[in-house]
Enzyme design. Structure first.
Site, PDB file in Angstrom:
ATOM      1  N   THR A 138       0.873  -1.175   0.000  1.00  0.00           N
ATOM      2  CA  THR A 138       0.000   0.000   0.000  1.00  0.00           C
ATOM      3  C   THR A 138       0.908   1.223   0.000  1.00  0.00           C
ATOM      4  O   THR A 138       2.011   1.175   0.553  1.00  0.00           O
ATOM      5  CB  THR A 138      -0.900   0.038   1.250  1.00  0.00           C
ATOM      6  OG1 THR A 138      -0.047   0.005   2.394  1.00  0.00           O
ATOM      7  CG2 THR A 138      -1.851  -1.114   1.292  1.00  0.00           C
TER       8      THR A 138
ATOM      9  N   GLU B 251      -5.761  -3.429  -1.150  1.00  0.00           N
ATOM     10  CA  GLU B 251      -6.225  -4.621  -0.425  1.00  0.00           C
ATOM     11  C   GLU B 251      -7.399  -5.316  -1.106  1.00  0.00           C
ATOM     12  O   GLU B 251      -7.769  -6.417  -0.733  1.00  0.00           O
ATOM     13  CB  GLU B 251      -6.665  -4.241   1.002  1.00  0.00           C
ATOM     14  CG  GLU B 251      -5.540  -3.869   1.945  1.00  0.00           C
ATOM     15  CD  GLU B 251      -5.165  -2.393   1.874  1.00  0.00           C
ATOM     16  OE1 GLU B 251      -5.451  -1.748   0.843  1.00  0.00           O
ATOM     17  OE2 GLU B 251      -4.582  -1.896   2.842  1.00  0.00           O
TER      18      GLU B 251
ATOM     19  N   LYS C 147     -14.517  16.176  12.531  1.00  0.00           N
ATOM     20  CA  LYS C 147     -15.480  15.993  13.608  1.00  0.00           C
ATOM     21  C   LYS C 147     -15.788  17.351  14.229  1.00  0.00           C
ATOM     22  O   LYS C 147     -14.938  17.953  14.867  1.00  0.00           O
ATOM     23  CB  LYS C 147     -14.900  15.048  14.655  1.00  0.00           C
ATOM     24  CG  LYS C 147     -15.971  14.276  15.340  1.00  0.00           C
ATOM     25  CD  LYS C 147     -15.518  12.915  15.773  1.00  0.00           C
ATOM     26  CE  LYS C 147     -16.754  12.090  16.070  1.00  0.00           C
ATOM     27  NZ  LYS C 147     -16.509  10.918  16.816  1.00  0.00           N
TER      28      LYS C 147
ATOM     29  N   TRP D  29     -20.083  14.530  12.094  1.00  0.00           N
ATOM     30  CA  TRP D  29     -19.076  14.406  11.052  1.00  0.00           C
ATOM     31  C   TRP D  29     -19.364  15.306   9.863  1.00  0.00           C
ATOM     32  O   TRP D  29     -20.492  15.420   9.416  1.00  0.00           O
ATOM     33  CB  TRP D  29     -19.042  12.960  10.521  1.00  0.00           C
ATOM     34  CG  TRP D  29     -18.407  12.009  11.467  1.00  0.00           C
ATOM     35  CD1 TRP D  29     -17.834  12.294  12.669  1.00  0.00           C
ATOM     36  CD2 TRP D  29     -18.276  10.602  11.287  1.00  0.00           C
ATOM     37  NE1 TRP D  29     -17.354  11.149  13.243  1.00  0.00           N
ATOM     38  CE2 TRP D  29     -17.609  10.096  12.428  1.00  0.00           C
ATOM     39  CE3 TRP D  29     -18.638   9.708  10.286  1.00  0.00           C
ATOM     40  CZ2 TRP D  29     -17.305   8.745  12.573  1.00  0.00           C
ATOM     41  CZ3 TRP D  29     -18.342   8.364  10.428  1.00  0.00           C
ATOM     42  CH2 TRP D  29     -17.681   7.890  11.567  1.00  0.00           C
TER      43      TRP D  29
HETATM   44  P1  ADP Z   1      -3.498   4.218  -0.263  1.00  0.00           P
HETATM   45  O1  ADP Z   1      -4.392   3.632   0.812  1.00  0.00           O
HETATM   46  O2  ADP Z   1      -2.084   4.100   0.071  1.00  0.00           O
HETATM   47  O3  ADP Z   1      -3.942   5.569  -0.750  1.00  0.00           O
HETATM   48  P2  ADP Z   1      -4.915   2.732  -2.238  1.00  0.00           P
HETATM   49  O4  ADP Z   1      -4.746   3.018  -3.664  1.00  0.00           O
HETATM   50  O5  ADP Z   1      -5.062   1.330  -1.831  1.00  0.00           O
HETATM   51  O6  ADP Z   1      -3.662   3.305  -1.536  1.00  0.00           O
HETATM   52  O7  ADP Z   1      -6.103   3.616  -1.724  1.00  0.00           O
HETATM   53  C1  ADP Z   1      -7.373   3.136  -1.462  1.00  0.00           C
HETATM   54  C2  ADP Z   1      -8.230   4.260  -0.934  1.00  0.00           C
HETATM   55  O8  ADP Z   1      -8.487   5.221  -1.960  1.00  0.00           O
HETATM   56  C3  ADP Z   1      -9.600   3.822  -0.499  1.00  0.00           C
HETATM   57  O9  ADP Z   1      -9.585   3.269   0.796  1.00  0.00           O
HETATM   58  C4  ADP Z   1     -10.378   5.129  -0.555  1.00  0.00           C
HETATM   59  O10 ADP Z   1     -10.160   5.921   0.593  1.00  0.00           O
HETATM   60  C5  ADP Z   1      -9.761   5.829  -1.734  1.00  0.00           C
HETATM   61  N1  ADP Z   1     -10.630   5.658  -2.914  1.00  0.00           N
HETATM   62  C6  ADP Z   1     -10.460   4.821  -3.939  1.00  0.00           C
HETATM   63  N2  ADP Z   1     -11.449   4.961  -4.851  1.00  0.00           N
HETATM   64  C7  ADP Z   1     -12.289   5.911  -4.372  1.00  0.00           C
HETATM   65  C8  ADP Z   1     -13.524   6.512  -4.817  1.00  0.00           C
HETATM   66  N3  ADP Z   1     -14.085   6.188  -5.986  1.00  0.00           N
HETATM   67  N4  ADP Z   1     -14.083   7.450  -4.023  1.00  0.00           N
HETATM   68  C9  ADP Z   1     -13.535   7.819  -2.852  1.00  0.00           C
HETATM   69  N5  ADP Z   1     -12.382   7.305  -2.383  1.00  0.00           N
HETATM   70  C10 ADP Z   1     -11.766   6.367  -3.128  1.00  0.00           C
END
Ligand code: ADP
Length: 556
Positions: A187, A332, A438, A443
């Site tokens: 990640t 993940e 918050k 929220w």
């Molecule tokens: P990192 O966690 O290191 O940024 P990832 O690419 O695995 O790497 O990121 C996943 C995160 O990206 C998700 O948990 C979410 O918060 C965000 N995300 C992905 N797609 C979307 C989406 N369509 N809308 C909002 N958030 C998104």
């Protein structure tokens, strides 16, 4: 007791099968690769299969053993695709390294994965030199393309020489259990120390099939897929494997992913399917306004990795005929988990409401939302809580990371995203749990405020973060990048937002900044913004203060 005459359910779902399919039924499909000098090369899948055979021999000559990790530090290019197929099919684990990480982060990741061989693009050797001497496990550096690898610790080899020296005979690919590890991706670290997600052959193949479903990316033989998202970012969203399975042509842009380069490729290669994070499409929109490239070949653009503002989708579709479909996922989750193709019952404004959400769960992906005590919340489209998912391509733990256990709960992955789910199973992401603001015990969705801010014609980018507040605990601060030559102030932005969001969500302050910092995967880096704010490094512009008060029940 098992009944006689059951189907062949032992048939292994492995990347070896993908290789076989590339050599045979999809042999005439092509991979086009943009080279460092801007030239393009094109090769058939049949030829890629033959080169993967040579790679199999080469990996054996390097003494690579099953389950050993083999790293790539490469742009999106043909060789990367060859390695995507050969390394897992050999029984080793493809470990894609993120090119935008720092030397310290890469040192940690390579050591943690114990990579023994690294395939590196010649143009990236200067970056590798910064940390190569610190690595404990690497024995071989294989240089792709031109570039001086002298002085790197260990043995330095050249990709093409390695292939040329390999026997020109089919490689005897091992029969693998499809539950064996195939690929490893860390990640990107927005959320602390990088953690390795280990995909199996089975998860990879099922996910690829998922990406071929019509209501997903619909990857098919008629497609020419432009893979803009880096191949180190969650397996380029599975598109390389989906293309191999479907027989879609792939176009790999190399290092140039600016709007002009992307527009040129879409135009000249008649791209039908593309995927990238929202920033890329924001830039493309701006470029298209000025240069009017022909983008008409695109049937679908998959966009995710961060919330996709409705204004971006609407403008690209209505002015340039580019249909953006939002996807949600994480490293993940392989990563595709939801996708926003509205159902036929949704028309007009309602269609846009669907399009603005993260989407409907892909086949085999299950979700639930839970409150802080872990109790399940209803699917009413309103109540939000932590989103948890499970399914055959969702991580069950992290690679060699005993501390990662808190991310999993009774077989569910805790995504760290806050979401609501509608009765018909559509997911709406409100925020990341750590980005939620918050205020007065309630929220505020930073994503919702950002989406409205970037809808303003003079706003180029916006990120909303929490600033400490004595009375309300936290209040929103909007960091805004204004379009060049446009004039804007907080008062006008507040006027813009007032009819669009709940009153007490209006930012208390605006910081007009030249750029918003980005993470290594191109997302708004709120962690950095919060650190800047704490250090006094954010020049907070104006206080535009609507009187703040406790939210009333009907505003919630
Ligand atoms: P990192 O966690 O290191 O940024 P990832 O690419 O695995 O790497 O990121 C996943 C995160 O990206 C998700 O948990 C979410 O918060 C965000 N995300 C992905 N797609 C979307 C989406 N369509 N809308 C909002 N958030 C998104």
């Amino acid at each position: 007791m098992r009944l006689e005459g059951l189907v062949q359910h032992e048939f292994p779902l492995t990347t070896g099968y993908l290789l076989d399919r590339m050599r045979t039924v999809n042999g005439d499909s092509t991979c086009t690769s943009v080279r460092g000098d801007g030239s393009r090369t094109s090769e058939s899948y049949r030829e890629l299969g033959a080169r993967a055979d040579r790679l199999g021999h080469a990996l054996r000559s390097l003494g690579v053993r099953e389950t050993e990790r083999v790293a790539t530090y490469l742009w999106n290019c043909q060789e990367h695709l060859e390695l995507y197929l050969a390394i897992p099919s050999y029984g080793a684990v493809l470990h894609t390294l993120n090119l935008r990480l720092s030397a310290d982060e890469l040192t940690y990741i390579v050591d943690h994965a114990e990579d023994r061989v690294v395939f590196v693009d010649g143009s990236l050797i200067p970056a590798v030199r910064e940390f190569a001497h610190r690595l404990r496990s690497v024995r071989y550096w294989v240089v792709v393309g031109a570039g001086d690898g002298s002085g790197l610790p260990g043995t330095v080899l050249r990709y093409e020489e390695l292939l040329a020296a390999a026997p020109d005979t089919p490689f005897d690919w091992p029969a693998l259990d499809d539950r064996a590890a195939a690929a490893l991706c860390y990640t990107s670290g927005t959320t602390g120390r990088p953690k390795g997600v280990l995909y199996s052959h089975r998860s990879t193949l099922l996910h690829a099939l998922g990406a071929c479903a019509a209501d997903s990316l619909g990857t098919c033989a008629a497609d020419r897929a432009l893979i803009v998202v880096p191949m180190f970012h969650a397996n380029a969203w599975g598109l390389p494997y989906a293309s191999a399975l479907a027989g879609a042509d792939v176009v790999l842009p190399g290092r140039a992913v600016d709007a002009a380069a992307i527009a040129r490729l879409i135009e000249s290669e008649r791209i039908t399917l593309a995927c990238a994070v929202p920033t890329i499409w924001h830039d493309l929109l701006r470029y298209a306004e000025e240069h009017r490239p022909d983008l008409s070949s695109l049937r679908m653009v998959a966009c995710g990795g961060a919330a996709v503002p409705r204004s971006l989708m609407q403008e690209l579709e209505e002015r340039h005929n580019v249909p953006i479909i939002q996807v949600w996922g994480m490293t993940e989750t392989s990563p595709l988990a939801t996708i926003a193709h509205p159902p036929s019952r949704a028309q007009g404004e309602q269609r846009w409401a669907y399009r603005g959400m993260a989407g409907k769960l892909l086949p085999f992906v299950q979700a639930r939302i839970v409150d802080e005590r872990g109790a399940q919340l209803p699917w009413d489209g309103e109540t939000d809580g932590e989103l948890q998912v499970r399914g055959p391509w969702i991580a069950a733990g992290y690679f060699r990371e005993p501390d990662g256990a808190e991310k999993f709960q009774d077989g569910w992955l805790r995504t760290g995203d806050v979401a609501a789910i509608s009765r018909d199973g559509w997911v709406r992401i409100t925020d990341r749990a750590k980005d939620v603001i918050k205020s007065g015990g309630e929220w505020i969705s930073s994503v919702a405020v950002e989406n409205e801010l970037v809808g303003h014609p003079a706003v180029r980018e916006a990120a909303v973060i929490a600033m400490p507040d004595e009375r309300w605990t936290e209040r929103p601060l909007a960091c805004v990048v204004v379009e060049p030559e446009a004039e804007l102030d907080g008062r006008r932005l507040t006027e813009w937002l007032r009819p669009r969001i709940t009153k007490w969500w209006l930012p208390d302050e605006y910081a007009f900044v030249p750029a918003i910092p980005r993470t290594s995967t191109g997302k708004l880096d709120k962690k950095k913004l919060r650190a800047l704010l704490a250090d006094g490094g954010l020049a907070r512009g104006e206080r535009t203060l609507p009187p703040i008060r406790t939210p009333t029940a009907e505003e919630n």
